[in-house]
Design an enzyme around this catalytic site. Structure first.
Site, PDB file in Angstrom:
ATOM      1  N   TYR A  39      39.201  38.388  32.111  1.00 39.84           N
ATOM      2  CA  TYR A  39      38.096  38.348  33.077  1.00 39.84           C
ATOM      3  C   TYR A  39      36.798  37.889  32.397  1.00 39.84           C
ATOM      4  CZ  TYR A  39      40.261  40.752  37.129  1.00 39.84           C
ATOM      5  OH  TYR A  39      41.011  41.084  38.229  1.00 39.84           O
ATOM      6  N   CYS A  70      36.155  48.332  34.167  1.00 36.46           N
ATOM      7  CA  CYS A  70      35.984  47.029  33.527  1.00 36.46           C
ATOM      8  C   CYS A  70      34.483  46.764  33.405  1.00 36.46           C
ATOM      9  CB  CYS A  70      36.639  45.965  34.403  1.00 36.46           C
ATOM     10  SG  CYS A  70      36.253  44.270  33.948  1.00 36.46           S
ATOM     11  N   CYS A 171      32.968  46.688  26.786  1.00 36.62           N
ATOM     12  CA  CYS A 171      34.192  46.196  27.449  1.00 36.62           C
ATOM     13  C   CYS A 171      35.211  47.302  27.238  1.00 36.62           C
ATOM     14  CB  CYS A 171      34.655  44.904  26.787  1.00 36.62           C
ATOM     15  SG  CYS A 171      36.368  44.457  27.159  1.00 36.62           S
TER      16      CYS A 171
HETATM   17  N1  DGL Z   1      38.216  45.160  30.064  1.00 39.16           N
HETATM   18  C1  DGL Z   1      37.331  44.252  30.658  1.00 39.16           C
HETATM   19  C2  DGL Z   1      35.888  44.585  30.430  1.00 39.16           C
HETATM   20  O1  DGL Z   1      35.602  45.772  30.317  1.00 39.16           O
HETATM   21  C3  DGL Z   1      37.700  42.789  30.738  1.00 39.16           C
HETATM   22  C4  DGL Z   1      38.229  42.118  29.500  1.00 39.16           C
HETATM   23  C5  DGL Z   1      38.707  40.707  29.819  1.00 39.16           C
HETATM   24  O2  DGL Z   1      39.661  40.580  30.585  1.00 39.16           O
HETATM   25  O3  DGL Z   1      38.086  39.769  29.315  1.00 39.16           O
HETATM   26  O4  DGL Z   1      34.996  43.775  30.398  1.00 39.16           O
END
Ligand code: DGL
Length: 241
Positions: A39, A70, A171
């Site tokens: 993401y 996320c 993240c």
């Molecule tokens: N775990 C996600 C976040 O907290 C997204 C990581 C990703 O898919 O790049 O930003």
């Protein structure tokens, strides 16, 4: 009550794990969008489109509350809330509150999309905190098995000349690298999942966990069992975009 928790992949399980520790008697649905990760490399428009279909899925499953586990999607919580009447919690709000009452100068590690969006940093600055943001493009792809190598020291180099009171793991994948990050920067880390689980008020009923992923692989199964410390049957469920 029934909660729906989502992330791009395994990162949000770090949040779910903390929530289940604090609130063991909850019905939890988890959705990891493994087919569309990372993401952190998606645009705002793409993230909204991807997130809204997960919200629709949780609506079908009649959850009482949605938790964005996320960091990247948490920057867009206000946008997502426009699409549903189900209350949505995110990980940025509680983390900013916590940081404000404990620190003055922090580093913020997050995905390229989170850093580019700037909302996380702005909220911290508004609370009078000195923030040094750093985008870590290699971390989440490595943890999801999309790349084979990761040079943590190299990625964290821009932060190594300053002293910080703490480093926000902005993240939800990054707690999986907690020890390496703390060793490289010689400073304690802030875990958004732990903070959210302390702060959130959830009405407990009976324990039940169902984990959906848009794409299931043997590596993913291994990673999920490792994080949750038990064997979980993953349900592959691709939601049309
Ligand atoms: N775990 C996600 C976040 O907290 C997204 C990581 C990703 O898919 O790049 O930003």
């Amino acid at each position: 009550m029934k909660i729906g928790v989502f992330d791009s992949g395994i990162g949000g399980l770090n949040v779910l794990k903390e929530i289940m520790k604090k609130h063991p008697n909850l019905e939890c649905l988890y959705y990891g969008d493994t087919l569309y990760l990372p993401y952190g490399e998606k645009s705002k428009e793409e993230l909204i489109k991807l997130g809204v279909r997960i919200i629709r899925f949780f609506e079908e499953k009649q959850v009482d509350r949605i938790i964005i586990a996320c960091g990247t999607c948490s920057s867009l919580v206000e946008e997502y809330q426009k699409y549903t009447a189900i209350p949505i919690d995110d990980v940025i709000g509680p983390t900013v509150e916590y940081t404000k009452s404990h620190y003055h100068k922090v580093a913020l590690l997050a995905t390229p999309a989170t850093i580019k969006n700037g909302i996380f940093e702005k909220k911290l600055v508004q609370e009078g905190i000195e923030v040094h943001p750093l985008s870590c493009p290699g971390f989440a792809p490595y943890l999801e098995g999309l790349s084979e190598t990761l040079n943590i020291e190299e990625e964290l180099k821009p932060l190594q000349s300053e002293n910080y009171e703490a480093v926000i793991l902005g993240c939800t994948h990054y707690p999986l690298l907690k020890e390496e990050i703390e060793k490289t920067l010689s400073v304690a880390t802030i875990d958004m999942g732990k903070i959210l689980s302390e702060k959130i008020n959830l009405k407990e009923s009976a324990p039940l966990l169902t984990v959906y992923m848009s794409k299931v692989t043997p590596l993913l199964e291994q990673n999920v069992n490792k994080i949750l410390e038990r064997e979980i049957l993953l349900i592959e469920k691709n939601l049309p975009v």
